[in-house]
Each structure stands twice: as structure tokens, then as C-alpha cells.
Design an enzyme around this catalytic site. Structure first.
Site, short mmCIF file in Angstrom:
data_model
loop_
_atom_site.label_atom_id
_atom_site.label_comp_id
_atom_site.label_asym_id
_atom_site.label_seq_id
_atom_site.Cartn_x
_atom_site.Cartn_y
_atom_site.Cartn_z
N ASN A 48 0.83 -1.20 0.00
CA ASN A 48 0.00 0.00 0.00
C ASN A 48 0.87 1.26 0.00
O ASN A 48 1.32 1.71 1.04
CB ASN A 48 -0.91 -0.02 1.23
CG ASN A 48 -1.94 1.08 1.21
OD1 ASN A 48 -1.80 2.07 0.49
ND2 ASN A 48 -2.98 0.93 2.00
N PHE A 49 1.07 1.80 -1.19
CA PHE A 49 1.77 3.08 -1.35
C PHE A 49 0.76 4.18 -1.68
O PHE A 49 1.09 5.13 -2.37
CB PHE A 49 2.78 3.00 -2.49
CG PHE A 49 3.90 2.03 -2.28
CD1 PHE A 49 4.67 2.06 -1.13
CD2 PHE A 49 4.20 1.08 -3.24
CE1 PHE A 49 5.72 1.17 -0.93
CE2 PHE A 49 5.25 0.18 -3.06
CZ PHE A 49 6.01 0.23 -1.90
N SER A 50 -0.47 4.05 -1.17
CA SER A 50 -1.51 4.86 -1.77
C SER A 50 -2.65 5.30 -0.87
O SER A 50 -3.42 6.19 -1.25
CB SER A 50 -2.10 4.09 -2.96
OG SER A 50 -2.38 2.74 -2.61
N CYS A 51 -2.82 4.72 0.29
CA CYS A 51 -3.98 5.04 1.11
C CYS A 51 -3.89 6.45 1.70
O CYS A 51 -2.89 6.79 2.36
CB CYS A 51 -4.11 4.02 2.25
SG CYS A 51 -5.56 4.32 3.30
N ASN A 116 -6.01 3.43 -5.73
CA ASN A 116 -6.58 3.51 -4.39
C ASN A 116 -7.58 4.67 -4.40
O ASN A 116 -7.87 5.25 -5.44
CB ASN A 116 -5.48 3.74 -3.35
CG ASN A 116 -5.85 3.18 -1.98
OD1 ASN A 116 -6.98 3.33 -1.51
ND2 ASN A 116 -4.90 2.53 -1.32
N THR A 117 -8.10 5.02 -3.24
CA THR A 117 -9.14 6.04 -3.16
C THR A 117 -8.60 7.44 -3.44
O THR A 117 -7.40 7.70 -3.36
CB THR A 117 -9.81 6.01 -1.78
OG1 THR A 117 -8.78 6.14 -0.77
CG2 THR A 117 -10.55 4.72 -1.58
#
Length: 290
Positions: A48-51, A116-117
Site C-alpha cells: 500500500n503506497f496509496s492510502c 486507491n481512493t
């Protein structure tokens, strides 16, 4: 989390178990979480590089994915330690998503997942004059998902897919997983048409429950039957060749209009109209057919 992963692997030993992991900017912390997850039997990692909820003040999640230098270093640590495949999950909250995606695959990631979001403020309460949702009256920007993000997700996925194709990573086996607003089999087909190997669903299941997965699969199968596809590879990436530049669209439109104009019968002046041929003569002057 580790106990849940172990239970899933014990209950479904023949299924692929992918651990979604996130850590701060610490080599020791990343090596520890990788080692502990592999010990319970995970088959791969989605990193997860994106949350946007990932404690950016500690360079976690989205903050890490927005800094290509930090991202590259961390991907190096991860891929040196992991003994199973690694996907880097990209953030859409960046000007050019292909830059971190390129860094991730250059540093050894076997695949990219996107998106991601989207960082957002959901609204302001006009009675209390405070942001919502809130905790004791206070809030912070968070991640927006579901149907509204699908067009954004498709564009980001398209850009990454073209990058992987143009740089030769697809030939090397680098995979792409599409995420963002997937709810139906048609949604999944759109991502696959942009080159995705797999498609993920989160909010859709939260809204509709697990039965939606069965409906999604049925919808995808119906799409494939309609077009005579027997495998996902039959249509994977089929839409990619039809993306071009704004300038090229203008050139194509001008050429098409000129071709239609030359092909139609047309009339030189008002005296050329005839009673019997009126309908055909009018049809010949329409420029937007075909």
C-alpha cells in the site's frame, strides 16, 4: 491480522492469499512485516503506497507513493526481502501516476495495482458549520471510492497499461490489477479491455454484500459470450490502440468530414432539387452519418 491470514490459508489452502501491507519509512519495519506475513503462508503482497488514511505525517501510504525517491528505496527493501510476488498499489493523488509505477517495476515489483481512493472532503454541515464526517467536531480529508471514481480509475489504469506495454514490461510478465468503482461484470470488462490481468472490488461488496461477486462474474461471462470470447486474453487490452492525442483526434475528424463530403451527392444550388428524389437528395447532405 496475522491470525486472520493464517486462518484463511488453513481454511482455503488451494486459494491464493495476498496480504495488503503498509509500513512507515523504516527498512527494519518493512522486513519484519514481510517476514511475519510469509511465515503464515501468504502467496503474494500488495504493498500500500496509496492510502490517504495512511498517517502521511509518518510517510506512510499515499505520502510514500507520492515521493518517487522514497518509493524506489522502499521497493528495493521489500523486493530484497520478499520471496513471493509483490504488487505496488498506486495512488491517484499525483500528477502523473506512471512515474511511481515505473519506479516500482524498475525496483523489482512483479505487478502494479491501481487505483486507491481519491483524497477528498465529503462535505460541510450547514447547521454546525463543521466538516463531515467528523470526530468530536473535527475531520481530515479521506479517501473517496465507489462508482464516481471509475472514470478516473480507468484513465489511470490506461496510462499505466500503456507505460508497461511501451517499456516492454508486459513482455517480461509484469501484471496489472484494476481497481476503482467496479460493481458489475461490465465494469470489470472495461478494466480488462484496458489491459488488466485482474480486477478488484471493495466498496461494491461493502454495499451489496458477497453475493455481488457471483453477479459480477455472471455479467462478465455474458459479455464474453456476446462477443464470442472464450478467454480473458481474447479481449485483454483490446481498447488500448484506440487512445490517441487531442491533436490526432482533430486530424481524424477533419479527414472523416472531408471523405463524407466528397462521397455524398450533394446539390450545387436550390434549382437542383427534384420532387421524386427529395428524400435521397436530403440524405446525401447529412454529414454526421456512419
Amino acid at each position: 491480522m496475522l491470525a486472520e491470514l493464517k486462518r484463511l490459508k488453513d481454511d482455503y489452502p488451494g486459494r491464493v492469499l495476498i496480504a495488503s501491507i503498509m509500513e512507515e519509512y523504516s527498512k527494519d519495519a518493512w522486513e519484519e512485516i514481510i517476514e511475519r506475513c510469509e511465515a503464515v503462508g501468504v502467496d503474494a503482497f500488495e504493498v500500500n503506497f496509496s492510502c490517504p488514511h495512511g498517517l502521511p505525517e509518518r510517510k506512510m501510504g499515499m505520502a510514500m507513493g507520492q515521493d518517487c525517491d522514497v518509493l524506489g528505496e522502499v521497493c528495493g527493501w521489500i523486493n530484497a526481502k520478499a520471496t513471493v510476488p509483490v504488487w505496488g498499489k498506486m495512488t491517484p493523488n499525483i500528477t502523473d501516476i506512471t512515474q511511481p509505477a515505473l519506479v516500482a517495476v524498475q525496483q523489482g515489483c512483479e505487478g502494479i495495482a491501481a487505483i486507491n481512493t481519491i483524497r477528498s472532503v465529503m462535505g460541510i454541515n450547514l447547521d454546525t458549520l463543521r466538516p463531515e464526517p467528523c470526530v468530536e467536531g473535527y475531520s481530515t480529508p479521506g479517501g473517496y471510492s465507489y462508482r464516481a471514481v471509475k472514470p478516473i480509475a480507468l484513465e489511470k489504469v490506461m496510462s499505466i497499461s500503456r507505460l508497461l506495454q511501451q517499456r516492454g514490461f508486459r513482455e517480461q510478465g509484469t501484471s496489472l490489477s484494476g481497481i476503482g468503482g467496479v460493481e458489475t461484470g461490465g465494469d470489470a470488462a472495461e478494466f480488462i479491455l484496458l489491459g488488466c490481468d485482474t480486477v478488484q472490488v471493495c466498496t461494491g461488496v461493502m454495499v451489496h454484500g458477497y453475493p455481488m461477486v457471483r453477479h459480477l462474474c455472471g455479467g462478465l461471462q455474458a459479455f464474453m459470450a456476446k462477443h464470442g470470447f472464450s478467454s480473458i486474453t481474447d479481449f485483454q487490452g483490446a481498447a488500448l490502440p484506440y487512445f490517441t492525442t487531442h491533436g490526432d483526434l482533430v486530424v481524424r475528424q477533419k479527414a472523416a468530414l472531408a471523405e463524407r463530403k466528397a462521397a455524398r451527392i450533394g446539390l450545387d444550388n436550390d434549382t437542383a432539387w427534384t420532387g421524386d428524389g427529395f428524400v435521397a437528395e436530403a440524405e446525401s447532405m447529412v454529414s454526421n452519418r456512419g
